[in-house]
Design an enzyme around this catalytic site. Structure first.
Site, PDB file in Angstrom:
ATOM      1  CG  ASP A  33      -1.849  -1.141   1.289  1.00 45.87           C
ATOM      2  OD1 ASP A  33      -2.256  -1.584   0.212  1.00 45.87           O
ATOM      3  OD2 ASP A  33      -2.158  -1.614   2.389  1.00 45.87           O
ATOM      4  CB  CYS A  34       2.175   3.304   1.993  1.00 44.73           C
ATOM      5  SG  CYS A  34       2.495   2.502   3.572  1.00 44.73           S
ATOM      6  CB  CYS A  64       2.545   5.750  13.097  1.00 38.35           C
ATOM      7  SG  CYS A  64       2.668   4.955  11.490  1.00 38.35           S
ATOM      8  CB  CYS A 118       2.261   5.632   7.938  1.00 35.08           C
ATOM      9  SG  CYS A 118       2.550   3.879   8.236  1.00 35.08           S
ATOM     10  CG  ASP A 157      23.051  19.073 -30.573  1.00 41.55           C
ATOM     11  OD1 ASP A 157      24.080  19.670 -30.928  1.00 41.55           O
ATOM     12  OD2 ASP A 157      22.463  18.228 -31.269  1.00 41.55           O
ATOM     13  CB  THR A 200      22.241  19.139 -35.823  1.00 44.05           C
ATOM     14  OG1 THR A 200      23.041  20.196 -36.349  1.00 44.05           O
ATOM     15  CG2 THR A 200      21.727  18.280 -36.966  1.00 44.05           C
ATOM     16  CG  ASP A 207      21.609  13.670 -31.353  1.00 36.42           C
ATOM     17  OD1 ASP A 207      22.294  13.293 -30.387  1.00 36.42           O
ATOM     18  OD2 ASP A 207      22.080  13.908 -32.478  1.00 36.42           O
ATOM     19  CG  ASP A 249      -0.339   7.183  11.125  1.00 36.40           C
ATOM     20  OD1 ASP A 249       0.746   7.614  10.730  1.00 36.40           O
ATOM     21  OD2 ASP A 249      -0.824   6.101  10.752  1.00 36.40           O
TER      22      ASP A 249
END
Length: 736
Positions: free
Chosen positions: A2-3, A388, A390, A432, A434, A629, A715
Site C-alpha cells: 500500500d505505501c 507512526c 507512515c 544541441d 542539429t 539527440d 496518522d
C-alpha cells in the site's frame, strides 16, 4: 503493497536473511528482487519471510513454490537505484539469484480484480464499523455493562490480524511498525477500561489501510493504462496474403501485420506498404496526427486514422515501446529522490524518539505535573499512536510516483525521482542544435565548386566519402546525389576526425569534408570561396568544405530549418525563469543567425571536449539540463545535472539520458520542468500536512484536549490526505 512503509518493512525483513543482498522492493510493480550467495541464501527463505509479514508471494519465473497469486509477465532485466547509491543489474536468470517475486496486499489473492468495497480489507472495515455503530446505538438504550463487551469484541476482532502482523514484523527486524504501535495503544486502552476508544482506534486504522490500498491501486492504474494501449488481437498476414487473428503478444520479429483504419498498431515496426495519418498521442502526447509512409517507423499503441497499412514487426511484444515505457516507469518509481532519502532517514529516528517521549509522558508526568497514572498512561498511549511515521514516509514517493506516471502519459519519460527533482531545480537549459532545435533533416542548398570544377564531380567526391555515415549532413549529401542521379564512386580508408571531418580515398585522391575551420587548420587556401563561406553562414547555412589532396575542391552549403515550435518552446523556458543556451559545433555566424531567430544565446564551434567544459561552467551557477539527440551528445548529456534526449528516435529516447521527450517537440522541455515543479510543490504540501497534523495533535493530546481516536486519526488521516493529494498529480496538464 500500500505505501512506502510496506516497502521498508519487506526490505528490512529480507535483508536480515543470511546470504541475501542487494534487496530491491518496487511499490508500483509490487516486485521484490534480490541477489543470493550460492549455498547460503535461499529463495524459499525469502518467500517464507515475506509471507510471514502478511503478503502473498508469486515467483515470476515459477522456479520456487509459493502461494497462488496473480502473475505479471514482464521482462525482468533492469537496474534499480538502491539506498547504497549504486546500481546493480538483477538479471533473474543469472546464477545465484532469487526468482523475482512481488507481494500483493495483505488480503487474499482472490481479491485481485474485485472492486475495492468487496476486498478482504473492506469486509473487515464493514464488520468493525457494524460492531462499533451497533454498540453505540445500543449504548443509548442499554446500560454500559451490556454494550462494553461489543466494543471489546470489535477491538479483539481487529487485533488478531494486526497483532499477528506486528509480531511477525518485530521478529523480522521492524519492532517500531505502525502495527506494533497501534496494537500496544489499543491493548493499553482496554486495560484502563477505554474499550470504546480502542474500538474506534482499530476501526480508523482498518479504514486507513483500506483507503491506502484504494489509493495505491489508483496510482498503479496509471501504469496499467499504458498496457491497455496495445490491442489484444493482431491481424498477421500470411505469405499468400490471407490474414490470421492472433494474440498481439505472439507477434514475432519480421511478421507482417495488417492495420486497418481505426485500429491500434499492435507492434513496433516499419511500414512496408500504405500511407496513413497516425495518431501517436496515446504514446507521445503529440495531439496532431503524423503522416507515415513506406519505410517510416511506427510505434505500438498509435491509432491508424486513414488508410490500411502493412507493417513489418521489428520488436517482440515484450520489447516494444509500450512495454519498455511501462518497465521504465516502474523502475523509476523504485529509485529514491534525495528528498525521499532524507525523509526516510529522518523517519528512522522519529519513531524511536516519539516512543521515548511516550514513555516519558507515562512515567514522568505523575511526578512532574501531578497527573494520576491513568491520565498519564492514556495520554502516553495517544502519543504512541502519533509516533507512526507512515504519512511522512509516503509523502514523497506517492508524489513522485504520480508525477512519473503523469509524465509518461504525455510522452515525458523521467528515469527516477532524482532526475524528476533535479529538473525543477535547474537554472540553465543547454540545447544541441542539429536534430534538437532544428528538424535534423538538413538539405543541400548550394554546390559551389572551385574554379575549373563542376557540381556533379564535387558532389560525387563528397558522397563517396560520406557513404555509410548516419550523420544528418551526410544523409543530406547522399540524398542530393541520389536526386541528381550522380554516380557515387567507391571510397577506401574511410575514417573520421571526431568533431572535425570525415576522410577517405576516392580514385586515389585523399578527400576530406569538414568545416571551414578544419580547412584552415589543414592549410587549404579557400581563395575566392572565402566570401561565399561568409555569405552562406550569414544566411544560417552550414558550410562543408571538400578538400582534395590538400586543396579546396569546393563548398557544399546545407540548411537545417528550426523546428516549428522551437521559438515558443524557448520562450516557455524563459518564462519559467531558466536561461536557455545553444551549444553547437557549427560556425559562429550560422549559430548566431539561428539563435537570434529563436531568442537564445549561442556558443559555437565547440568540439566535444569544449561542450563538456561549457556544461561545467554552467553548472558553477546552478543545475543544468542538457537537451540533445542522445547519440552525438552522449558525453554532454552525462555531464549535465539532467540529460534530456529528444529528436533521436524511440530507441535513443528510451535508453539514453535521464529523461526523454517522446513527442519530439522543444516545448516538451518546459513541460518536464513544469511537471517537476508541480511534483516538488506536491511534496512540500504533503510533508507540511504530515508533520503539521502530528504536531497539532501532539500538543492537544498532551494538554488533554484530544484522546486516542484523534491520535490515530492524525496518522491515518494524514496518510490518506497526502496520498489523495499526490493522486491529484495524475491529472496534471502542461500549462497552455
Amino acid at each position: 503493497m500500500d505505501c512506502a512503509a510496506c516497502v521498508m518493512k519487506v526490505t528490512k525483513a529480507v535483508e536480515r536473511l543470511p546470504g541475501v543482498s542487494e534487496v530491491s522492493v518496487n511499490l508500483m510493480s509490487e516486485r521484490l528482487t534480490a541477489t543470493l550467495v550460492p549455498d547460503t541464501g535461499s529463495a524459499e527463505a525469502i518467500i517464507r519471510q515475506v509471507t510471514a509479514l502478511g503478503y502473498t508471494v508469486s515467483p515470476i519465473d515459477g522456479v520456487a513454490p509459493a502461494a497462488p497469486a496473480h502473475h505479471h509477465d514482464h521482462d525482468h532485466d533492469h537496474d534499480h537505484d538502491h539506498d547504497h547509491d549504486h546500481d546493480h543489474d538483477h538479471g533473474h536468470d543469472a546464477a545465484g539469484e532469487a526468482p523475482a517475486a512481488h507481494g500483493h496486499d495483505h488480503d487474499s489473492p482472490a481479491d485481485a480484480g474485485k472492486p475495492w468495497y468487496a476486498t478482504g480489507k473492506a469486509k473487515l472495515v464493514w464488520l468493525l464499523g457494524g460492531l462499533v455503530v451497533g454498540a453505540y446505538a445500543l449504548s443509548l438504550a442499554l446500560p454500559h455493562n451490556f454494550t462494553y463487551p461489543l466494543f471489546l469484541a470489535a477491538t479483539l476482532v481487529a487485533l488478531i490480524p494486526f497483532g499477528r502482523r506486528a509480531f511477525a514484523l518485530a521478529r523480522a527486524g521492524s519492532p517500531f511498525s505502525i502495527e506494533t504501535l497501534m496494537v500496544t495503544a489499543a491493548l493499553g486502552a482496554v486495560v484502563i477500561g477505554a474499550a470504546e476508544e480502542a474500538a474506534v482506534v482499530v476501526l480508523l486504522f482498518a479504514l486507513g489501510e483500506m483507503l491506502e490500498g484504494v489509493a495505491a491501486g489508483r496510482a498503479r492504474d496509471g501504469i496499467r493504462a499504458l498496457a491497455a494501449l496495445i490491442p489484444r488481437i493482431a491481424l498477421r498476414l500470411g505469405p499468400d496474403g490471407t490474414t490470421e487473428q492472433i494474440p498481439a503478444e505472439r507477434l514475432a520479429i519480421n511478421d507482417l501485420v495488417l492495420v486497418r483504419p481505426g485500429d491500434r498498431v499492435p507492434c513496433d515496426g516499419v511500414i512496408e506498404d500504405g500511407t496513413s495519418a497516425l495518431d501517436e498521442s496515446p504514446v507521445t502526447g503529440e495531439s496532431i496526427p503524423v503522416t507515415r509512409a513506406p519505410g517510416d517507423a511506427v510505434v505500438a499503441g498509435s491509432i491508424n486514422a486513414e488508410g490500411a497499412l502493412r507493417i513489418r514487426v521489428t520488436r517482440a511484444a515484450a520489447d516494444n515501446t509500450i512495454a519498455r515505457i511501462i518497465r521504465m516507469v516502474e523502475e523509476a518509481t523504485a529509485s529514491r529522490a534525495p528528498t525521499q532519502r532524507f525523509i526516510e532517514r529522518f523517519a528512522a529516528w522519529w519513531t524511536p524518539g516519539a516512543m521515548a517521549v511516550s514513555a516519558a509522558v507515562i512515567l514522568l508526568t505523575p511526578f512532574l505535573f501531578g497527573w494520576d497514572w491513568e491520565t498519564s498512561l492514556y495520554r502516553g498511549l495517544a502519543v504512541l499512536l502519533i509516533a507512526c511515521p507512515c504519512a511522512l514516509v509516503i509523502s514523497v514517493p506517492a508524489a513522485m510516483a504520480s508525477g512519473l506516471s503523469a509524465g509518461a502519459r504525455r510522452g515525458l519519460l523521467i528515469k527516477g525521482g532524482a532526475a524528476l527533482e533535479a529538473l525543477g531545480q535547474a537554472r540553465h537549459v543547454a540545447f544541441d542544435k542539429t536534430g534538437t532545435l532544428t528538424e535534423g533533416r538538413p538539405r543541400v542548398t548550394d554546390l559551389l565548386p572551385a574554379a575549373g570544377g563542376d557540381e556533379a564531380a564535387l558532389l560525387a567526391m563528397a558522397a563517396a566519402v560520406e557513404q555509410g555515415s548516419s550523420h544528418p549532413l551526410a544523409r543530406a549529401i547522399l540524398a542530393e546525389a541520389e536526386s541528381r542521379g550522380v554516380a557515387i564512386p567507391p571510397a577506401d580508408a574511410q575514417g573520421a576526425i571526431p568533431g572535425r571531418a570525415v576522410t577517405g580515398l576516392v580514385d586515389g585522391r585523399r578527400i576530406s569534408i569538414g568545416s571551414p575551420r578544419h580547412a584552415r587548420e589543414e592549410g587549404a587556401d579557400l581563395g575566392p570561396l572565402a566570401d561565399a563561406v561568409a555569405l552562406c553562414e550569414s544566411e544560417g547555412k552550414t558550410v562543408a568544405v571538400v578538400i582534395a589532396d590538400g586543396a579546396a575542391a569546393g563548398l557544399i552549403a546545407l540548411r537545417d530549418e528550426p523546428r516549428g515550435d522551437a521559438p515558443s518552446g524557448v520562450a516557455a523556458i524563459r518564462a519559467l525563469g531558466l536561461r536557455p543556451v545553444m551549444l553547437t559545433g557549427d560556425n559562429a555566424r550560422t549559430a548566431t543567425a539561428i539563435a537570434e531567430g529563436l531568442g537564445l544565446e549561442a556558443q559555437a564551434e565547440l568540439l566535444p571536449d569544449d561542450k563538456l567544459r561549457a556544461i561545467a561552467a554552467l553548472r558553477e551557477d546552478g543545475a543544468v539540463v542538457m537537451v540533445g539527440d542522445g547519440i552525438n551528445d552522449a558525453p554532454a548529456l552525462a555531464a549535465a545535472t539532467v540529460g534530456v534526449a529528444m529528436g533521436g528516435g524511440t530507441d535513443v529516447a528510451l535508453e539514453t539520458a535521464d529523461a526523454a521527450v517522446l513527442k519530439d517537440r522543444v516545448s516538451g522541455v518546459a513541460e518536464l520542468v513544469g511537471l517537476s515543479r508541480a511534483t516538488l510543490r506536491n511534496v512540500k504540501e504533503n510533508v507540511a500536512v504530515a508533520v503539521g497534523l502530528k504536531g497539532v495533535f501532539l500538543v492537544t493530546t498532551l494538554i488533554g484536549v484530544t484522546g486516542l481516536w484523534p491520535a490515530i486519526l492524525a496518522d491515518t488521516g494524514a496518510t490518506v490526505l497526502v496520498t489523495l493529494n499526490a493522486l491529484r498529480l495524475l491529472r496534471w496538464r502542461p500549462a497552455a
